[in-house]
Design a protein around this motif. Structure first.
Motif, PDB file in Angstrom:
ATOM      1  N   ARG A 430      -4.583  17.314 -26.032  1.00  0.00           N
ATOM      2  CA  ARG A 430      -5.427  15.402 -26.016  1.00  0.00           C
ATOM      3  C   ARG A 430      -5.980  15.824 -27.315  1.00  0.00           C
ATOM      4  N   LEU A 431      -5.749  14.852 -28.599  1.00  0.00           N
ATOM      5  CA  LEU A 431      -6.934  14.721 -30.203  1.00  0.00           C
ATOM      6  C   LEU A 431      -7.939  14.085 -30.145  1.00  0.00           C
ATOM      7  N   LEU A 476     -17.471  14.949 -40.474  1.00  0.00           N
ATOM      8  CA  LEU A 476     -16.189  15.346 -39.837  1.00  0.00           C
ATOM      9  C   LEU A 476     -15.982  15.609 -38.608  1.00  0.00           C
ATOM     10  N   ASN A 477     -15.546  14.983 -37.400  1.00  0.00           N
ATOM     11  CA  ASN A 477     -16.017  16.205 -36.264  1.00  0.00           C
ATOM     12  C   ASN A 477     -14.465  15.758 -35.686  1.00  0.00           C
ATOM     13  N   ALA A 478     -13.092  17.432 -35.484  1.00  0.00           N
ATOM     14  CA  ALA A 478     -12.855  16.633 -34.743  1.00  0.00           C
ATOM     15  C   ALA A 478     -12.349  18.138 -33.712  1.00  0.00           C
ATOM     16  N   ALA A 479     -11.399  17.561 -32.034  1.00  0.00           N
ATOM     17  CA  ALA A 479     -11.556  18.562 -31.285  1.00  0.00           C
ATOM     18  C   ALA A 479     -10.401  18.440 -30.883  1.00  0.00           C
ATOM     19  N   TYR A 480      -9.863  19.782 -30.302  1.00  0.00           N
ATOM     20  CA  TYR A 480      -8.204  19.474 -29.654  1.00  0.00           C
ATOM     21  C   TYR A 480      -8.129  20.266 -28.166  1.00  0.00           C
ATOM     22  N   LYS A 481      -7.944  19.915 -27.048  1.00  0.00           N
ATOM     23  CA  LYS A 481      -8.180  20.245 -26.073  1.00  0.00           C
ATOM     24  C   LYS A 481      -6.634  21.005 -25.251  1.00  0.00           C
ATOM     25  N   TRP A 482      -6.255  21.801 -24.520  1.00  0.00           N
ATOM     26  CA  TRP A 482      -4.924  22.053 -24.396  1.00  0.00           C
ATOM     27  C   TRP A 482      -5.232  22.757 -23.160  1.00  0.00           C
ATOM     28  N   ARG A 483      -4.993  22.944 -21.850  1.00  0.00           N
ATOM     29  CA  ARG A 483      -5.121  23.323 -20.447  1.00  0.00           C
ATOM     30  C   ARG A 483      -6.240  23.495 -20.321  1.00  0.00           C
ATOM     31  N   ASP A 529     -12.537  27.635 -20.749  1.00  0.00           N
ATOM     32  CA  ASP A 529     -12.612  27.053 -19.281  1.00  0.00           C
ATOM     33  C   ASP A 529     -12.815  27.580 -17.989  1.00  0.00           C
ATOM     34  N   LEU A 530     -13.349  28.874 -17.785  1.00  0.00           N
ATOM     35  CA  LEU A 530     -12.971  29.660 -17.023  1.00  0.00           C
ATOM     36  C   LEU A 530     -12.664  29.126 -15.428  1.00  0.00           C
ATOM     37  N   ARG A 531     -13.518  28.371 -15.106  1.00  0.00           N
ATOM     38  CA  ARG A 531     -13.389  27.348 -14.402  1.00  0.00           C
ATOM     39  C   ARG A 531     -14.283  25.927 -14.147  1.00  0.00           C
ATOM     40  N   ARG A 532     -14.400  25.250 -13.399  1.00  0.00           N
ATOM     41  CA  ARG A 532     -14.495  23.361 -13.577  1.00  0.00           C
ATOM     42  C   ARG A 532     -16.171  23.930 -13.787  1.00  0.00           C
TER      43      ARG A 532
END
Length: 584
Positions: A430-431, A476-483, A529-532
């Protein structure tokens, strides 16, 4: 024998450093609940911060004076002349040549510094919110409440610092306190809903009344509206009045010594035959006339005269509250009906803000210009010239150039804010991205009440009052989240600026002629993320090691020790950090 006048860097004393121990205590409690359709909340809070600061690298000036006043003793070795000083441990000091200051002498003339500060705040308040009655477009919402606040602070330096006897700036203690009682109300009135070209139309209004122990009564209000033309288009507008009461430092700061850099004396170069208003105003000072008599009819200064200017910064217990008026008009686009842009939001907002009686410290160079070029006696009261030569310092030099906070003729700004944001799926993750851009059209200050032609325009400048106001800024702020992995990028752009036009005017340089280029900084952060509830992060700030522009000592915007404007530009360079974040 003649007097000796010397300059020596006392490197044996080591660098000027400060170590601070800070303790903060805060206790807050409250209750909240509801009665039928109304919510209520009440709270009380107490907080106190204490700081003990110890500093090194200062000189005990009275002891240094005794240590320099040395004579041959009975055994031929140097001893302090004053018997009382000898009884108190005086050790002669030899300042001629490197490495000549002995440890015993260094100990006698060293002056560790201290500063004790304390800030105490007490708060209490209560509020209710709910809905009053039903209108065709919906229910009228209301929130109202009362608040009470007490603030008290103090700053107490050591006795040598207070008297200016440690080769540093004289800094007297500062004490102050105030209390304020406030009442407020906010409402939202729905006017139209689900009509053609009016999916929703609402009126927003707020009012706050304050009663200060220092400046008396203040009133703030806000009236605005939101009009959703369609689900994709919303217009918004606000007209507001805001007030700001002066803080404790602005009210009660004791005159604190400063050594301003970069001041240019308008009188330098004036000759006895000149009859301009500048020359007449300069020659009204006896010290200027004495200087001209000693220099063939020309007012002349040496380097030590220009670098030896002192002055005091002071608060003002007679300050009034600032009162500002602002207008904002905006457009929000959320094109959900266009598939490729369904995750996008665009906004454009025009803003115009003006503050009457703005609380500001008078710029020293502006005061010099107004005193000698404009003949304004109000500003001449901030300036004191040395009546006669003392040592290697010339007669007529500016001995003190003072400044104090006052209710000025005001300040204002005008510009446009633009934002563009998007969030959605991109590949396996997700971007999200957001670009915020500001174009500054106007930024002005006015030192004293009067006509608008006395305004000083600061757009596109870095000023001596530490204002850096480029016409264009963007983030400019940009973030990418994968798993479990995340990558964040922030790019900050500061547009080009020029040195303060008042400073350049004093050097007879055209405004805008000395410029500072734009700078862009890129920061990255990687998360896992090591855990939640546990996250590891690794960051890289100023990744491409962008160098700060050189704004050396004496130029407007200089931060002491950084040789640039450290509040705007990065004086450190590329740096790394890592950490562990735990959420309980």
């Amino acid at each position: 024998m003649p007097d000796y006048y010397f300059t020596r860097r006392l490197s044996e004393f080591g660098p000027r450093r400060a170590q601070a121990d800070r303790d903060t205590f805060r206790l807050a409690t409250g209750l909240k609940g509801n009665v039928r359709d109304w919510n209520y909340e009440a709270f009380v809070s107490y907080g106190r911060t204490k700081e003990a600061q110890n500093s090194t690298g200062q000189v005990n000036v009275p002891n240094l004076r005794q240590a320099l006043d040395a004579v041959p003793g009975s055994a031929g070795a140097a001893v302090c002349r004053d018997a009382n000083a000898v009884a108190e441990g005086c050790v002669p000091i030899n300042i001629f040549g490197p490495g000549t200051i002995m440890p015993e002498a260094l100990k006698y003339v060293t002056a560790p510094g201290s500063l004790l500060t304390s800030v105490t705040q007490k708060l209490a308040g209560a509020s209710v919110n709910g809905e009053l009655w039903q209108l065709p477009a919906g229910k009228v919402g209301l929130a109202a409440g009362v608040e009470w606040r007490s603030e008290e602070s103090s700053a107490v330096p050591d006795p040598l610092t207070q008297a200016g006897l440690n080769a540093g700036n004289a800094t007297p203690p500062t004490y102050g306190k105030f209390q304020v009682r406030e009442v407020f109300a906010e409402t939202r009135v729905p006017l139209l809903k689900d009509r053609p070209y009016a999916r929703e139309l609402s009126l927003l209004a707020t009012f706050r009344h304050g009663d200060y122990s220092t400046v008396g009564s203040t009133n703030s209000w806000n009236v605005g509206g939101e009009w959703s033309v369609t689900p994709d288009i919303k217009l918004r507008a606000t007209r507001a009045q805001s007030t700001r009461a002066p803080n404790i430092n602005e009210l009660y700061q004791s005159p604190t010594q400063d050594f301003p850099t970069g001041l240019v004396d308008p009188c330098e170069g004036v000759t006895a035959g000149m009859t301009s208003p500048l020359a007449v105003n300069c020659m009204a000072a006896p010290g200027v006339q004495a200087n001209m008599a000693a220099n063939g009819g020309v007012f002349s200064l040496q380097q030590q005269d220009r670098q030896g200017i002192s002055g005091y910064n002071a608060g003002n217990p007679d300050l009034k509250a600032e009162k500002g008026r602002s207008t904002t008009i905006g457009l929000v686009l959320t094109p959900r009906s266009i598939a490729p842009l369904s995750g996008a939001t665009f906004t454009v907002d025009y803003f115009r803000i003006s503050i009457a009686d703005a609380i500001v410290a008078t710029e020293r160079q502006y005061a010099l210009d107004q005193c000698y070029n404009a003949g304004n006696p109000l500003f001449c009261s901030f300036i004191k010239r040395r009546p006669a030569a003392v040592g290697n310092l010339s007669a007529g030099l500016i001995e003190y150039s003072d400044t104090a906070v006052t209710n000025s003729g005001g300040l204002g700004t005008e510009g446009v804010d633009l934002t563009a944001a998007w969030a959605g799926r991109a590949g396996p993750g997700r971007l999200s991205a957001r670009l915020a851009y500001t174009h500054l059209r106007k930024l002005w200050t006015q030192a004293t009440p009067g006509p608008e032609d006395q305004r000083n325009n600061d757009v596109g400048e870095v000023t001596s009052s530490q204002v850096n106001a480029p016409r264009n800024k963007a983030v400019l702020n940009a973030a990418y989240k994968w798993r479990d992995f995340g990558l964040n990028w922030t790019a900050t752009y500061n547009g080009p600026v020029a040195l303060d036009d008042q400073f350049l005017k004093s050097l007879e340089i055209a405004p805008g002629a000395v410029k500072i280029g734009s700078r862009t900084y890129n920061d990255f952060q990687l998360t896992y993320d090591l855990r939640r509830s546990v996250q590891f992060y690794l960051g890289l700030d100023n990744a491409f090691n962008a160098k700060p522009p050189p704004i050396i000592s004496g130029l407007p915007g200089n931060t002491t020790g950084a040789e640039t404007d450290a509040s705007t530009y990065d004086p450190i360079g590329r740096r790394y950090y890592l950490g562990l974040r735990v959420t309980l």
